[in-house]
Design a protein around this motif. Structure first.
Motif, short mmCIF file in Angstrom:
data_model
loop_
_atom_site.label_atom_id
_atom_site.label_comp_id
_atom_site.label_asym_id
_atom_site.label_seq_id
_atom_site.Cartn_x
_atom_site.Cartn_y
_atom_site.Cartn_z
N VAL A 1 1.07 -11.01 9.11
CA VAL A 1 2.18 -11.31 10.01
C VAL A 1 3.42 -11.59 9.18
CG1 VAL A 1 2.95 -12.83 11.85
CG2 VAL A 1 0.53 -12.32 11.61
N VAL B 1 10.97 -20.98 17.17
CA VAL B 1 11.16 -21.64 15.89
C VAL B 1 12.59 -21.40 15.43
CG1 VAL B 1 10.39 -21.76 13.51
CG2 VAL B 1 8.74 -21.29 15.31
N VAL C 1 0.39 -27.32 11.27
CA VAL C 1 0.46 -25.94 11.75
C VAL C 1 0.52 -25.05 10.52
CG1 VAL C 1 1.73 -24.25 13.11
CG2 VAL C 1 1.59 -26.59 13.90
N GLY D 1 -1.56 -5.57 8.03
CA GLY D 1 -2.18 -6.46 9.01
C GLY D 1 -1.71 -7.89 8.95
N MET E 1 7.62 -12.91 9.59
CA MET E 1 8.58 -13.51 10.51
C MET E 1 9.85 -12.66 10.54
SD MET E 1 7.27 -16.29 11.64
CE MET E 1 5.55 -16.65 11.36
N VAL F 1 0.70 -18.54 11.33
CA VAL F 1 0.21 -17.67 12.39
C VAL F 1 -0.72 -16.61 11.82
CG1 VAL F 1 2.02 -17.95 14.12
CG2 VAL F 1 2.34 -16.34 12.26
N LEU F 2 -1.56 -16.11 12.71
CA LEU F 2 -2.62 -15.19 12.35
C LEU F 2 -2.48 -13.95 13.23
CD1 LEU F 2 -5.58 -15.28 11.01
CD2 LEU F 2 -6.31 -15.96 13.28
N ASN F 3 -2.81 -12.80 12.67
CA ASN F 3 -2.83 -11.58 13.47
C ASN F 3 -4.22 -11.39 14.05
OD1 ASN F 3 -2.89 -8.98 14.45
ND2 ASN F 3 -2.76 -8.01 12.43
N ILE G 1 -0.17 -12.61 18.04
CA ILE G 1 0.23 -13.61 17.05
C ILE G 1 -0.26 -14.98 17.52
CG2 ILE G 1 2.18 -14.61 15.82
CD1 ILE G 1 2.26 -11.74 15.27
N ILE H 1 3.81 -7.50 12.87
CA ILE H 1 2.64 -7.27 12.04
C ILE H 1 2.95 -6.13 11.09
CG2 ILE H 1 0.21 -6.61 12.06
CD1 ILE H 1 0.12 -8.00 14.85
N PHE I 1 13.52 -22.66 4.51
CA PHE I 1 12.16 -22.49 5.01
C PHE I 1 11.13 -23.27 4.20
CE2 PHE I 1 13.34 -18.09 6.86
CZ PHE I 1 14.03 -18.73 7.87
N LYS J 1 -5.88 -14.35 6.24
CA LYS J 1 -4.56 -14.62 5.71
C LYS J 1 -3.66 -15.19 6.81
CE LYS J 1 -0.81 -13.21 2.98
NZ LYS J 1 0.22 -12.27 2.71
N HIS K 1 2.23 -17.93 22.35
CA HIS K 1 1.15 -18.87 22.08
C HIS K 1 1.61 -20.09 21.30
CE1 HIS K 1 -1.64 -16.06 23.74
NE2 HIS K 1 -1.17 -15.11 22.95
N TYR K 2 2.83 -20.05 20.80
CA TYR K 2 3.33 -21.20 20.05
C TYR K 2 4.60 -21.69 20.70
CZ TYR K 2 4.50 -24.07 15.98
OH TYR K 2 4.84 -25.10 15.17
N THR L 1 0.18 -16.55 7.85
CA THR L 1 1.59 -16.52 7.47
C THR L 1 2.25 -17.83 7.91
OG1 THR L 1 1.63 -14.15 7.82
CG2 THR L 1 3.75 -15.25 7.74
N PRO L 2 2.81 -18.56 6.97
CA PRO L 2 3.40 -19.85 7.36
C PRO L 2 4.61 -19.68 8.27
CG PRO L 2 3.85 -19.35 5.07
CD PRO L 2 2.92 -18.30 5.54
N ILE L 3 4.81 -20.65 9.15
CA ILE L 3 5.99 -20.68 10.01
C ILE L 3 6.95 -21.69 9.39
CG2 ILE L 3 6.86 -21.09 12.33
CD1 ILE L 3 3.95 -20.86 13.29
N PRO L 4 8.18 -21.27 9.11
CA PRO L 4 9.11 -22.20 8.48
C PRO L 4 9.32 -23.45 9.33
CG PRO L 4 10.02 -20.00 8.52
CD PRO L 4 8.77 -19.96 9.33
N PRO M 1 -1.02 -19.06 16.64
CA PRO M 1 -0.78 -20.16 15.71
C PRO M 1 -2.10 -20.78 15.26
CG PRO M 1 -0.32 -20.86 17.95
CD PRO M 1 -0.62 -19.39 18.01
#
Lengths: 675, 169
Positions: free
Chosen positions: A637, A623, B55, A635, A639, B58-60, B65, A631, A574, B44, A619-620, B46-49, B67
């Motif tokens: 996020v 992956v 990019v 609060g 994975m 992602v954000l809450n 979710i 969540i 990652f 805050k 929305h993306y 959170t990175p996506i691997p 991006p």
């Protein structure tokens, strides 16, 4: 007062479709008893007949109440035949039963067309109706006459569209349009629409003149000559257009397809009352707990601390119960998916001239509605496959020392957090040698390769792979096993195949109970938190450095109790900064999927928790290595790891390069040979 | 209140479009306001691997979710320090949400058809596909962006493929 009937339509549709499913099941049961006593005709169980009749009757009643006239008209014809069956005026032989089954299909497509507004296949329906209507008469001669097994339908049925526009002077020549229309109506299925656009206002009308015209649809075994003959007297006194419309016959194939593509994706959910009661109960308790807590906090003193803790514990329990009951609402028994299989097997086995017995176990096992909806197609495909490729013809079976009738067994049961569905047949098994030669032919394998049975099975999941020499009606129509596997994977499930030559094949599908919530273990890698699905975790171990090996300088393997598995450093995959790259500082989580294991190196385990699954793709996009997101309590996020994908990555050695942080040389993951 | 009414009135009168303007590396940009759902402070992420560098993760967003794209990195500009002005513009493009990190938001302005002109061909125009046009507003040059192209999944995927090709090298 006008009542908006539309609010009841949805219920009517659902109830009717349910009624049709019941009729189908019962008709198949009727036929089974026929096969059971070895005769073509049956002494029908009156209870079965009554059930079928009641279902047809309520569809007829409902449809006429709500003004679905086409449905009502068809149901009426069907109902009167069923009544004849009940009275013993008609004997339920195989031909009658299969006609009744087609009628069920017709009603279903009429109801679906009423619901979606899409046109149903009118010709096919009219054909079946004509057959139904002719049943009565010949039914009296109880010996099942082989007469029009495939009447009018297949033999030159035509659909004529006639525009009949008499000249105004028509009456003066002594002709009467009514006589012509009557004559036409005797020829076949007849509908006429009168065109009154030329009708003048009352005081301008001359009663001796004809102002009407007709648009006529005529379906039946009628030639153009016959129609011309009917009009022969008036041909000079009218404008006449006779056009032929294409007729699509209701071939058996279209039934199987109709069943397969049947509208399963309803957007409403019928929930049993006990489930709703449980939900209401829990909410009631939650409200009580909430009241208690708020009373406690209004005049809070430390004497009450223990009561506060007790209250919070109660709140926790209520919340969990509420969550469970809400999840339960979405759970449906698998019979929703299994119910359509008997019909498929019935139609297909007749077509393929095979004898098959379908045995279903565990159809009451419950699973998330979304899963069921998306499971239907793969299931149909697997059963179709078993029937087409697996089960042999009776002669072949007898020669192989097996009973004439083949068996397809469906078994569903819960195991841990999964639902397992087995589709087992006692057919010829996978033709390993043919799959191998096909794979060589298509350049997927070299001829000198010595693949293991598992590797051969893997080939059948390749896109576009088929051993069928010719694409048959029933299978090999575009959808392959790759699609089946992808569908099941997209549900977070897996599929396994075992097969033994001459003894049959077994497909094992494993699915998560629900798509929305997951039991997970949160793990830490550097500053990041990831969730691992609990179901795929076997154990976690402290790493013994002496158990790490790098055969031929390739990827790392870890030896655990005489077993070697690839070691994946999550921080490398990652590209994140770990707390430590020293393996002895962290933990190895041993995971398993598809029967393969891998060790995932993480910095720490944080704890077990239930998480709500949130799609990343909304929305993306998807992956690699990540199945979804969730969540956390604070609060942020996190994975959710796609363990199956990670293990596949580790084992397949996709040649993927991994760049470790810093300037260390690039390592390439290669497929380690295991076992 | 008075100005707001005048605003609307003007917008209806001519073929004007409203743009949300923001600053990025000293340059003013604009995005059509119809595609913007909300503006958020830096939060805050959170990175996506293994996602493309721009990019951020992602954000809450109240349980959804979303991006987040760093527009500086998208354009190959140097990344900036986050400060109190850093904002995330949440855009809604055909039901898909995406957050866009920019240095600071400035204003909502009207741009009429006469003010718009096409971006000329120039050296190093790899990001030109994102530019809808240029506008001269109050003596300043405003770059109007095509938000659809910037956040559409294909464009994200294409560049991901490129990014992993780079990683594989």
């Amino acid at each position: 007062m006008a009542i908006d009937m539309r609010q009841f339509h949805q219920t009517f549709f659902e109830e009717s479709l349910e009624g049709l499913a019941i009729m189908e099941t019962e008709l198949l049961r009727l036929e089974k008893t026929a096969a059971g006593n070895g005769h073509d005709t049956v002494v029908a169980d009156p209870e079965i007949l009554n059930t079928i009749f009641r279902a047809a009757h309520s569809i007829k009643g409902g449809s006429s109440t709500f003004g679905f006239d086409e449905v009502a008209a068809f149901a009426h014809v069907l109902e009167s035949r069923l009544d004849a069956l009940r009275d013993g005026r008609l004997r339920p032989d195989r031909r009658v039963i299969s006609l009744l089954l087609s009628s069920v299909d017709c009603l279903r497509s009429l109801i679906i067309s009423a619901r979606t507004g899409k046109e149903a296949d009118k010709n096919a329906i009219d054909g079946v109706r004509t057959q139904l209507e002719s049943l009565e008469n010949e039914g009296k001669t109880t010996t099942a006459s082989a007469a029009p097994a495939k009447p009018a339908l297949a033999t030159g049925t035509s659909h004529w569209h006639i525009v009949f526009r008499p000249h105004q002077r028509l009456f003066q020549t002594g002709n009467d349009p009514l006589r012509i229309l009557r004559e036409l109506s005797d020829l076949g299925e007849f509908t006429a629409l009168v065109d009154i656009t030329t009708l003048p206002v009352w005081n301008e009308m001359d009663p001796e003149e004809c102002y009407l015209a007709w648009n006529i649809e005529l379906i039946g075994p009628v030639t153009r000559e016959t129609i011309n003959e009917v009009f022969s007297w008036v041909v000079d006194d009218c404008t006449l257009e006779i056009t032929a419309r294409a007729v699509q016959s209701l071939a058996p194939r279209s039934i199987a397809e109709a069943v397969a593509s049947m509208d399963a994706h309803t957007d409403t959910l019928r929930v049993s009352v006990p489930k709703v009661d449980a939900l209401i109960n829990t909410v009631g308790e939650l409200v009580i707990t909430q009241t208690m807590l708020s009373q406690l906090t209004t005049n809070f003193s430390f004497d009450n601390l223990s009561r506060l803790f007790a209250g919070i514990a109660q709140l926790e329990r209520n919340t969990r119960e509420l969550q469970e009951s809400v999840m339960h609402i979405r759970m449906l028994p698998l019979s929703f998916a299994f119910n359509r299989l008997p019909r498929l097997v019935h139609d297909m086995s007749q077509k393929l001239e095979k004898r098959v017995e379908l045995i279903i176990h565990g159809e009451s096992t419950e699973i998330d509605k979304t899963v069921i909806d998306r499971l239907i197609d793969p299931l149909l495909h697997l059963v179709r496959n078993s029937l087409d490729h697996g089960i042999e013809r009776p002669v072949e079976r007898v020669a192989g020392g097996k009973p004439e009738t083949g068996r397809i067994e469906l078994k569903a049961f819960q195991k841990g957090g999964n639902v397992v569905i087995e589709i087992r047949d006692d057919g010829r098994g996978l033709p390993f040698d043919r799959i191998f030669s096909k794979a060589v032919e298509r350049g997927l394998l070299s001829a000198s390769a010595k693949p293991s049975p598992e590797e051969i099975i893997e080939i059948i999941f390749m896109p576009g792979f088929s051993t069928a020499e010719t694409v048959s009606d029933v299978s090999g129509r575009g959808v392959g096993m790759d699609v089946v596997r992808n569908n099941i994977r997209s549900l977070g499930g897996t599929i396994e195949v075992t097969s033994q030559k001459g003894h049959g094949t077994c497909f094992t599908v494993r699915l998560p109970l629900t798509l929305a919530i997951l039991d997970g273990l949160s793990v830490q890698v550097g500053v990041h938190t990831y969730i691992m699905p609990l179901v795929s975790i076997l154990e976690s171990v402290r790493i013994q450095p002496e158990q790490i090996s790098r055969p031929a300088g390739s990827a790392e393997l870890y030896g655990l109790r005489k077993e070697f598995m690839p070691l994946l450093r999550l921080y490398e995959l990652f590209h994140v900064e770990p707390r430590s790259t020293d393996l002895s500082q962290g933990l190895l989580v041993i995971v398993e999927a598809d029967g393969k294991k891998a060790g995932l190196y993480v910095d720490d385990l944080l704890g077990q928790q239930q998480v709500v699954i949130k799609s990343l793709a909304t929305h993306y996009r998807k992956v690699e290595g990540i199945s979804a997101a969730t969540i956390l309590g604070d609060g942020t996020v996190a994975m959710i790891l796609d363990v199956t994908g990670l293990i596949r990555l580790a084992h397949a050695g996709t040649g993927r390069t991994v760049i470790p942080p810093g300037d260390a040389p690039i390592t390439t993951a290669v497929s380690p040979t295991l076992n | 209140m008075q100005t707001a009414r005048a605003f609307d009135h003007k917008a209806m009168q001519s073929s004007e479009e409203q743009f949300l303007t923001f600053r990025l590396h000293g340059q003013d940009y604009g995005i059509t306001i119809l595609k913007i759902q909300e503006i958020k402070g830096w939060d805050k992420i959170t990175p996506i691997p293994n996602s493309p560098v721009y990019v951020k993760g992602v954000l809450n967003l109240r349980g959804v979710i979303v991006p987040v794209i760093d527009l500086r990195l998208r354009f190959g500009l140097p990344e900036a320090e986050r400060d109190v002005f850093t904002v995330i513009i949440v855009a809604n493009v055909n039901g898909r949400l995406a957050g866009i990190v920019v240095d600071a938001v400035s204003d909502v302005i009207n741009v009429s058809a006469e003010q718009l002109c096409e971006a000329p061909a120039y050296e190093g125009q790899e990001n030109r596909e994102f530019i809808k046009g240029l506008a001269q507003v109050d003596g300043k040059l405003l770059v109007l962006l095509d938000i659809d192209r910037m956040v559409n999944p294909e464009s994200l995927d294409k560049s991901t493929a490129a990014a992993s090709a780079v990683a594989a090298r």
